[in-house]
Design a protein around this motif. Structure first.
Motif, PDB file in Angstrom:
ATOM      1  N   VAL A 186       0.830  -1.207   0.000  1.00 19.30           N
ATOM      2  CA  VAL A 186       0.000   0.000   0.000  1.00 19.30           C
ATOM      3  C   VAL A 186       0.861   1.253   0.000  1.00 19.30           C
ATOM      4  O   VAL A 186       0.686   2.153  -0.818  1.00 19.30           O
ATOM      5  CB  VAL A 186      -0.963   0.012   1.216  1.00 19.30           C
ATOM      6  CG1 VAL A 186      -1.714   1.337   1.263  1.00 19.30           C
ATOM      7  CG2 VAL A 186      -1.932  -1.146   1.141  1.00 19.30           C
ATOM      8  N   SER A 187       1.843   1.311   0.900  1.00 14.86           N
ATOM      9  CA  SER A 187       2.673   2.520   0.994  1.00 14.86           C
ATOM     10  C   SER A 187       3.535   2.705  -0.256  1.00 14.86           C
ATOM     11  O   SER A 187       3.736   3.826  -0.725  1.00 14.86           O
ATOM     12  CB  SER A 187       3.553   2.477   2.246  1.00 14.86           C
ATOM     13  OG  SER A 187       4.439   1.379   2.190  1.00 14.86           O
ATOM     14  N   VAL A 188       4.044   1.612  -0.805  1.00 14.71           N
ATOM     15  CA  VAL A 188       4.834   1.705  -2.034  1.00 14.71           C
ATOM     16  C   VAL A 188       3.967   2.217  -3.172  1.00 14.71           C
ATOM     17  O   VAL A 188       4.329   3.128  -3.904  1.00 14.71           O
ATOM     18  CB  VAL A 188       5.445   0.344  -2.409  1.00 14.71           C
ATOM     19  CG1 VAL A 188       6.083   0.421  -3.793  1.00 14.71           C
ATOM     20  CG2 VAL A 188       6.464  -0.083  -1.382  1.00 14.71           C
ATOM     21  N   GLY A 189       2.779   1.636  -3.310  1.00 18.04           N
ATOM     22  CA  GLY A 189       1.896   2.057  -4.384  1.00 18.04           C
ATOM     23  C   GLY A 189       1.507   3.513  -4.264  1.00 18.04           C
ATOM     24  O   GLY A 189       1.545   4.256  -5.239  1.00 18.04           O
ATOM     25  N   ASN A 190       1.155   3.962  -3.067  1.00 22.94           N
ATOM     26  CA  ASN A 190       0.755   5.355  -2.890  1.00 22.94           C
ATOM     27  C   ASN A 190       1.908   6.315  -3.166  1.00 22.94           C
ATOM     28  O   ASN A 190       1.725   7.394  -3.724  1.00 22.94           O
ATOM     29  CB  ASN A 190       0.223   5.577  -1.463  1.00 22.94           C
ATOM     30  CG  ASN A 190      -1.120   4.907  -1.238  1.00 22.94           C
ATOM     31  OD1 ASN A 190      -1.791   4.552  -2.207  1.00 22.94           O
ATOM     32  ND2 ASN A 190      -1.498   4.711   0.026  1.00 22.94           N
ATOM     33  N   THR A 191       3.112   5.918  -2.756  1.00 21.59           N
ATOM     34  CA  THR A 191       4.277   6.801  -2.944  1.00 21.59           C
ATOM     35  C   THR A 191       4.626   6.952  -4.418  1.00 21.59           C
ATOM     36  O   THR A 191       4.830   8.052  -4.924  1.00 21.59           O
ATOM     37  CB  THR A 191       5.496   6.250  -2.184  1.00 21.59           C
ATOM     38  OG1 THR A 191       5.179   6.173  -0.803  1.00 21.59           O
ATOM     39  CG2 THR A 191       6.707   7.158  -2.377  1.00 21.59           C
ATOM     40  N   LEU A 192       4.680   5.828  -5.139  1.00 21.43           N
ATOM     41  CA  LEU A 192       5.150   5.866  -6.518  1.00 21.43           C
ATOM     42  C   LEU A 192       4.101   6.388  -7.488  1.00 21.43           C
ATOM     43  O   LEU A 192       4.438   6.997  -8.493  1.00 21.43           O
ATOM     44  CB  LEU A 192       5.593   4.468  -6.955  1.00 21.43           C
ATOM     45  CG  LEU A 192       6.903   3.956  -6.337  1.00 21.43           C
ATOM     46  CD1 LEU A 192       7.185   2.557  -6.848  1.00 21.43           C
ATOM     47  CD2 LEU A 192       8.064   4.879  -6.647  1.00 21.43           C
ATOM     48  N   THR A 193       2.833   6.135  -7.199  1.00 19.63           N
ATOM     49  CA  THR A 193       1.818   6.516  -8.183  1.00 19.63           C
ATOM     50  C   THR A 193       1.268   7.906  -7.964  1.00 19.63           C
ATOM     51  O   THR A 193       0.529   8.420  -8.795  1.00 19.63           O
ATOM     52  CB  THR A 193       0.642   5.522  -8.141  1.00 19.63           C
ATOM     53  OG1 THR A 193       0.080   5.509  -6.832  1.00 19.63           O
ATOM     54  CG2 THR A 193       1.099   4.121  -8.529  1.00 19.63           C
ATOM     55  N   ASN A 194       1.663   8.539  -6.879  1.00 23.93           N
ATOM     56  CA  ASN A 194       1.139   9.870  -6.575  1.00 23.93           C
ATOM     57  C   ASN A 194       1.596  10.885  -7.626  1.00 23.93           C
ATOM     58  O   ASN A 194       2.780  11.158  -7.759  1.00 23.93           O
ATOM     59  CB  ASN A 194       1.603  10.314  -5.181  1.00 23.93           C
ATOM     60  CG  ASN A 194       0.994  11.648  -4.787  1.00 23.93           C
ATOM     61  OD1 ASN A 194      -0.085  12.006  -5.249  1.00 23.93           O
ATOM     62  ND2 ASN A 194       1.708  12.393  -3.954  1.00 23.93           N
ATOM     63  N   GLY A 195       0.647  11.426  -8.387  1.00 24.88           N
ATOM     64  CA  GLY A 195       0.980  12.476  -9.357  1.00 24.88           C
ATOM     65  C   GLY A 195       1.336  11.966 -10.728  1.00 24.88           C
ATOM     66  O   GLY A 195       1.657  12.746 -11.614  1.00 24.88           O
ATOM     67  N   PHE A 196       1.346  10.644 -10.934  1.00 22.65           N
ATOM     68  CA  PHE A 196       1.705  10.094 -12.236  1.00 22.65           C
ATOM     69  C   PHE A 196       0.503   9.388 -12.865  1.00 22.65           C
ATOM     70  O   PHE A 196      -0.288   8.755 -12.175  1.00 22.65           O
ATOM     71  CB  PHE A 196       2.846   9.071 -12.118  1.00 22.65           C
ATOM     72  CG  PHE A 196       4.162   9.668 -11.731  1.00 22.65           C
ATOM     73  CD1 PHE A 196       5.024  10.173 -12.689  1.00 22.65           C
ATOM     74  CD2 PHE A 196       4.548   9.722 -10.398  1.00 22.65           C
ATOM     75  CE1 PHE A 196       6.244  10.724 -12.330  1.00 22.65           C
ATOM     76  CE2 PHE A 196       5.770  10.267 -10.037  1.00 22.65           C
ATOM     77  CZ  PHE A 196       6.624  10.783 -11.008  1.00 22.65           C
ATOM     78  N   SER A 197       0.357   9.526 -14.171  1.00 19.36           N
ATOM     79  CA  SER A 197      -0.657   8.739 -14.877  1.00 19.36           C
ATOM     80  C   SER A 197      -0.050   7.477 -15.479  1.00 19.36           C
ATOM     81  O   SER A 197      -0.745   6.512 -15.756  1.00 19.36           O
ATOM     82  CB  SER A 197      -1.311   9.585 -15.981  1.00 19.36           C
ATOM     83  OG  SER A 197      -0.331   9.997 -16.918  1.00 19.36           O
ATOM     84  N   GLN A 198       1.306   7.510 -15.703  1.00 17.93           N
ATOM     85  CA  GLN A 198       2.032   6.341 -16.188  1.00 17.93           C
ATOM     86  C   GLN A 198       3.386   6.292 -15.505  1.00 17.93           C
ATOM     87  O   GLN A 198       3.950   7.328 -15.150  1.00 17.93           O
ATOM     88  CB  GLN A 198       2.238   6.409 -17.707  1.00 17.93           C
ATOM     89  CG  GLN A 198       0.963   6.253 -18.519  1.00 17.93           C
ATOM     90  CD  GLN A 198       1.280   6.298 -20.010  1.00 17.93           C
ATOM     91  OE1 GLN A 198       2.229   6.938 -20.438  1.00 17.93           O
ATOM     92  NE2 GLN A 198       0.478   5.606 -20.798  1.00 17.93           N
ATOM     93  N   LEU A 199       3.907   5.093 -15.305  1.00 18.27           N
ATOM     94  CA  LEU A 199       5.248   4.971 -14.732  1.00 18.27           C
ATOM     95  C   LEU A 199       5.803   3.597 -15.037  1.00 18.27           C
ATOM     96  O   LEU A 199       5.083   2.678 -15.418  1.00 18.27           O
ATOM     97  CB  LEU A 199       5.228   5.227 -13.213  1.00 18.27           C
ATOM     98  CG  LEU A 199       4.346   4.339 -12.330  1.00 18.27           C
ATOM     99  CD1 LEU A 199       5.104   3.081 -11.910  1.00 18.27           C
ATOM    100  CD2 LEU A 199       3.913   5.106 -11.085  1.00 18.27           C
ATOM    101  N   SER A 200       7.130   3.471 -14.894  1.00 19.06           N
ATOM    102  CA  SER A 200       7.817   2.187 -15.010  1.00 19.06           C
ATOM    103  C   SER A 200       8.584   1.946 -13.729  1.00 19.06           C
ATOM    104  O   SER A 200       9.129   2.890 -13.133  1.00 19.06           O
ATOM    105  CB  SER A 200       8.791   2.185 -16.199  1.00 19.06           C
ATOM    106  OG  SER A 200       8.095   2.333 -17.415  1.00 19.06           O
ATOM    107  N   ILE A 201       8.607   0.691 -13.272  1.00 18.12           N
ATOM    108  CA  ILE A 201       9.296   0.345 -12.031  1.00 18.12           C
ATOM    109  C   ILE A 201      10.302  -0.762 -12.326  1.00 18.12           C
ATOM    110  O   ILE A 201       9.990  -1.757 -12.986  1.00 18.12           O
ATOM    111  CB  ILE A 201       8.306  -0.132 -10.953  1.00 18.12           C
ATOM    112  CG1 ILE A 201       7.288   0.969 -10.620  1.00 18.12           C
ATOM    113  CG2 ILE A 201       9.054  -0.544  -9.680  1.00 18.12           C
ATOM    114  CD1 ILE A 201       6.187   0.506  -9.705  1.00 18.12           C
ATOM    115  N   SER A 202      11.537  -0.589 -11.817  1.00 21.94           N
ATOM    116  CA  SER A 202      12.564  -1.619 -11.905  1.00 21.94           C
ATOM    117  C   SER A 202      12.980  -1.965 -10.487  1.00 21.94           C
ATOM    118  O   SER A 202      13.212  -1.068  -9.681  1.00 21.94           O
ATOM    119  CB  SER A 202      13.747  -1.111 -12.720  1.00 21.94           C
ATOM    120  OG  SER A 202      14.787  -2.074 -12.721  1.00 21.94           O
TER     121      SER A 202
END
Length: 210
Positions: A186-202
């Protein structure tokens, strides 16, 4: 007695881009002929004019022999020097304006001078390009060995470099480390997706048991 047979050219050394030199002969009898060691080519063996472009540059001097109709001979030692190696290269053919300023590798004679087309800001001594100060365009860079103290026969070479617009920088890059087995989804998802409509994670994943 007859004057001694003497053969001479205007110089004992010529560069590979020189005009074809004509010899001077004194003390000769009749119409003589010219010959030389392999690699030196005459426009005509009866005139002794050297065909520079057809001859092979060599650090070893050529020996030219003139023989007149009385079989008298005269020789002249002549060196044909190659043009300076003026080659150079940058690490790439295209640079964004906000990249580190590139400096070329000089493959041949060092100590020459760099110059560029209008809009290119370049260090004339080492060829470093000031990318941010240069205009967005395709630029031609020239390196000239004339000013080098190592130059024997000055030469130039060119390279084309594209300067393009600055690349967009991503400032909000997150780096996280989890060293427990707690569910952090939950915390990872909220942190990384905040403010982005698209992203890539490695990521690297450490499984306690598989």
């Amino acid at each position: 007695g007859a004057d001694p047979l003497v053969l001479s050219y205007s110089s004992s050394a010529f560069c590979a881009n020189a005009s074809d030199p004509t010899p001077t002969v004194t003390g000769n009898v009749g119409a003589g002929t010219y010959s030389s060691t392999a690699g030196l080519v005459f426009v005509s063996t009866s005139t002794g004019v050297i065909d520079i472009s057809a001859s092979t540059p060599s650090a070893t001097p050529y020996v030219i022999t003139y023989t007149d109709t009385n079989s008298a001979t005269a020789t002249f030692t002549l060196t044909l020097n190659a043009l300076d190696d003026a080659t150079f290269a940058y690490s790439d053919s295209s640079f964004p304006q906000n990249f580190p300023d590139p400096t070329p590798t000089i493959n041949g004679v060092t100590g020459g001078t760099f110059s560029g087309t209008t809009g290119l800001v370049i260090n004339s001594t080492n060829g470093e390009i000031d990318l941010n100060a240069s205009t967005i365009a395709t630029h031609t860079i020239t390196y000239d060995t004339t000013s080098s103290s190592f130059s024997v026969c000055p030469n130039t070479s060119t390279q084309t470099v594209d300067i393009v617009a600055a690349l967009a920088q991503v400032n909000n890059v997150y780096s996280m480390e989890f060293d427990t087995l707690v569910d952090e989804s939950v915390s990872v998802g909220n942190t990384l997706t905040n403010g982005f409509s698209q992203l890539s994670i490695s990521l690297w994943a450490n499984f306690a048991s598989v």
